[in-house]
Design an enzyme around this catalytic site. Sequence first.
Site: not given
Lengths: 488, 494
Positions: B79, B154, B178
Site C-alpha cells: 500500500k 482504504s 481499511s
Amino acid sequence: MYSGFKVMIGLEVHAQITSLKTKLFCSCPSNYREKPPNTNVCPVCLGLPGSLPVLNKKAIEEAVKVALALNSTPSKVLIFTRKHYFYPDLPKNYQISQYDGVGSAPLAKGGYIVISPTRGVEKVVRIRRINVEEDPGRIVYPYGSISASPYSLIDYNRSGIALLEIVTEPDLESPREARCFIQKLLSILEHLGVTDPKLEGAVRVDANVSVGGGERVEIKNIGSPKDVEKALAYEIARQLSIIRSGGKVIRETRHWDKSKGVTIAGRAKELEEDYRYFPDPDLPAIPIDKSLIDRLLSELPELPDERVSRLIREYGLTRYVASVIVTSGKDLADFFEEVVRQCGSPQLVSSILVNELLRWVDELNVDLREGIKRLNKDRLCKIISYYNNNLINIKLLKNYIKEVIVNNAEPEALVRQGYVTIRDCRVLEAVIDEVIRENPKAVSDALKNPKVINYLVGQVMLKTKCRADPRITNELIVRRLRSLGNVS
Amino acid sequence: MDREVLTLSGLRAKLAENPKFLYEYIEFIYDVIDAVEGKVKAFITLRSKDDVLREADRVVDKLIEGRAGRLAGALLAVKDNIVTKGLRTTCASKILSDFIPPYNATVVDRILREDAIIIGKTNMDEFAMGSTTENSAFFPTRNPWDLSRVPGGSSGGSAAAVSALEATAALGTDTGGSVRAPAAFTATVGLKPTYGLVSRYGLIAYASSMDQVGPIGRTVTDVSIILDVISGRDVKDATSTHSRGGYREATVEPFKVLHPKLRVAVIEELVVGGVEKPVKHSFLRTLRKLESNGIDVIWLNMPISRYSLPAYYIIAMAEASSNLARYDGIRYGLHESVEGRPWYEVYTNVRTRGFGKEVKHRILLGSFVLSAGYYDEYYLRASKVRKIVRDSLLAILREHDAVISPTMPVLPPKLGERIADPLKLYAIDINTVLANLAGVPAISIPSDIVNDLPVAVQLMGNEFDEVRLVALARVVEGIINLAPLVPPLVRRYV
C-alpha cells in the site's frame, strides 16, 4: 517597587540536557554544534512521513534529577503531549512537549529555589512546573536580523535536542532578582552535570513582565543571565514610560535585540494561542517509579546550597562571598577549591576571584571560562606566592591579575621586567624627596593633619607605578615629615 | 496457471521443488497485469517486469542454494502509505506525489529480508481516509468482481491487486477497517493485527493510536505466513510489542491451539440496524453452517457499540489533524516558490492545493475537536467511550473464542454511490471500527457470493492472541469451503 509600581516577573528557562549523547527521540548525536547545516538529522528529527519518536530514557533520569534538586515533585507517570503550531523550524508542525491538563502531566510540579539578590537577603522563588520537550530547528537569517534578510534558512541539526523547560511563578520583582535566579538555576544544573550553560545556545530564557498590575509582556529568547537583566530593565522602563504618559501597556510578545539593547514588538497576543494539546499516541505513558526516584535522590551530587555551606565551614568564607563564587558557575567554585588546595590562602583567593576575576571578565565581556583559563591555577598560585613573599604588594597583585586576564601575561615575565615592590629605602627616599618638592601645600597640610600623609603615599605610588611598598613608604614619609618638624 | 500456485503457500511449495518456476510465475503475473490493470487500476506505482526479473535472479539463486527466506518469490503489493526506500510513496495524495523516501518501513525491511519481491505500490484513499478507494487523488480503483463497483478501502488497491491475480499477496493498513473492508469486497482474506503487534515505523500516520499494517492474501494461511514475518517488537516503534509467532503453524493444525468446543459470540447490534438484507441473510446462513459443524453461536448485546462510530471518527480525525500538520511543502512533497512571500502564505497554498476534500474535512473536524473548550466535550468523551468499548469487548472475548459479524454491512457499492454523503460513507465502517478502538485483532474471510458479489465475515479475537484467531479463521474457512475465489475478470487465466 519601581516608583510605586509593583513589578512582577516570571521566567521560562529553556535549558538543553547537554549531558546526553543523543537527541530526545532519535539516535542523532546531541552535539550538533559546528556541524554543516542539516547534516545532524534523520527521518525522525526531520519529521519525515512514517517516522516515529522513541524516547531517550536517560533524558528522563536527567530531568528527574533536576526536579529533585529544585524541590519539585515528579509526576507519577511520564506523558508526552503534542503542542501544535505552524512554524518553519518545527518539522512536524507540532512539538513533542508536556502539558499540565486533563490526561496530560508535566514532568514535575512545584518546587523552589532560594536566591540571594543582595548581601544578607534571601528570597524564595517558586517553580511552577518542569517540562521535557524537543528543541526545534534553528532559523538562520543570512543578513543578521529578520528585517534585514529577504529570506531565511533553516538548519535542523538542533531539531529534537532534549530541552528542559523550567517555569517559575511570577515571584521575581526586579531584573537583578531575575538574573540571580537564572545564575542560581544554571549553577544547580551545572552541579548536577545536566546542562553545560557555557555551550552556545544551551540556555534560552523567555521573561514575562508586568508593571503595576498591567498586561504582561513576554520577551522571547534571551541568551544569558546578564541579557535577561538588561532586557527586563529596558522593558520595565518602557512600560513605566507608557504608564506615566497615561497610556496602556498591551499584551504582546517582544524580542530582545542584544546589539541595540532594546526590546522590539513581535506579534500582538490578543488571544491565547490554541495549541490543541493532546497526549502523543506514539509515546506510551511510562510510570516513574519510586525506586528510580530513590536511586536518583541517593545519587544527587553536592548542590550549590550545600557547597556554599561547606565553603563557609571549610574555608571560613562569608556567606556572600561563598554564594557569589558558587552561583557564578561551577567552574569558578571548582577553580577556587583547586587553587586553595594547592596554595592555601582561601580569603585572599576568594577575594581575588570575586573582586578581580569577575570584574575583569565582566568588563572585557569575555566568558568566565576563558577568564579562568587565562588566570589558571599555576599563574594564580605564583602570584599568591609572590605576594606572600612580599615580592609584590596588594596593589601589584591586583595589577598582575589584570595583566594576566586582560593581556594574557605570564607572572614570571612581569617579575623579570622588574615589576615588583620597591623596598629599597634609598630608592624610595629619592622618590619621596621628589614628591615633597612637588607638593608643598600637601606637605604643610600633612604637618597639621596626618591623614593627608595618605595622599603623599598615593603620589609615591603613582610615581612608582604602585611598586612602592606602602608600609615602608608610609614610615619613610612620617620620618621625613618629622624631620621637617612638628608632626604631631 | 495452476490454481494451486495462486496462493502463497502453494507458490512456496512449487518453488521448493522448482526454483526456476519463479520466472514463469512472474511472466504469468505480468500477463494478467497487462490484461486487467488498465481496468482495475490497483497500482499507483508498478515496477517494471525487468526490474522484478532482475531481483528474481537473486531469489532463484537463494532457492537453489536452499537459503531462501520465508517469502521467497512472493510478489507483494504494498500500500502506498508504507514507505519504500527509493520507490515513490504518495499516500495517494498530491501533496506527496513526488515523495521518494530515503528509508524503508520496518515491515518493508522485514518482507525484503525474507526475499519477497515488491511488485508495486497500491492505490488507496488519500492518507487512508475512506472506505472505497475513491478518495485517491489520482484515480479510483475498481472492484475486479464488478468494475462498476468500488473495491472497498482504504487499502482498495492492495485487495484488488490480490483479488485480480496481480500480486501473490499484499500489505495494507487498517485504522478503522481499511484492510478488512476491501478484503470483504474483493473476496480476499484481510487481517488487522492487535495494535502494537506490527511495527508502524514507516507507515505514514493517519490515526496513530489505531493504525496497523495488515496482510491481505487469498487464504487464512497466506496472511498468517506474512504475519509471521512482519510482526514483533521494533526498537523504532515505542508502541510495538513482542510477537509469539507460530501463526502459519496454527492454521496447519488449528486444533493444536484451539479448544475442541468452539464458542463464538454474535453482538446483536452488529447484525441488525444498518445491515442490508442480502448480507444479513447470508450471514445467518453462515452461522447455521458453523452451528451444524459443532460450533456454539451465542447472541448477546453490547449497548456501547452504538457510540463506537462517532468515538472512532472523533479520535481518528483528531489524530489525523495533528499527523498531517507536517505537510507544508518546505522539506519534501508538493513545493511552491517561497520567494518574496511569507512562509504562512506558502503553507496555506501548498495545503490548499495538496490535500483533497475528504482530507481537509477531517483536518478541520479534527482541529475542532482538539481546540480549547471543545476538547473535553469531544476528544475526552470519545476517549472514555473507547475505554468502555475496549473493556466490554475484552469481557466478551474472555468468555468466547471470537466475536463474529458481517465484515461489511453492505454489498460493494457502485462508484459514486456513497461518496457524496460522508455520513452514509462512514456508516459502512460500523462493524470494523470496534477492533481498532479496542486494539484487538480481527480478520475478514470470504463467506459467500451473493448476486455475483463477495460477502465476508469478520472474526475479532483477544488481544495478542492472533494464534488462536487465525486457527479459528482457518476452521471457519474450511467449514465455509469456498476455496480461493477468482473473479470472473481473470478466470480465463486459471
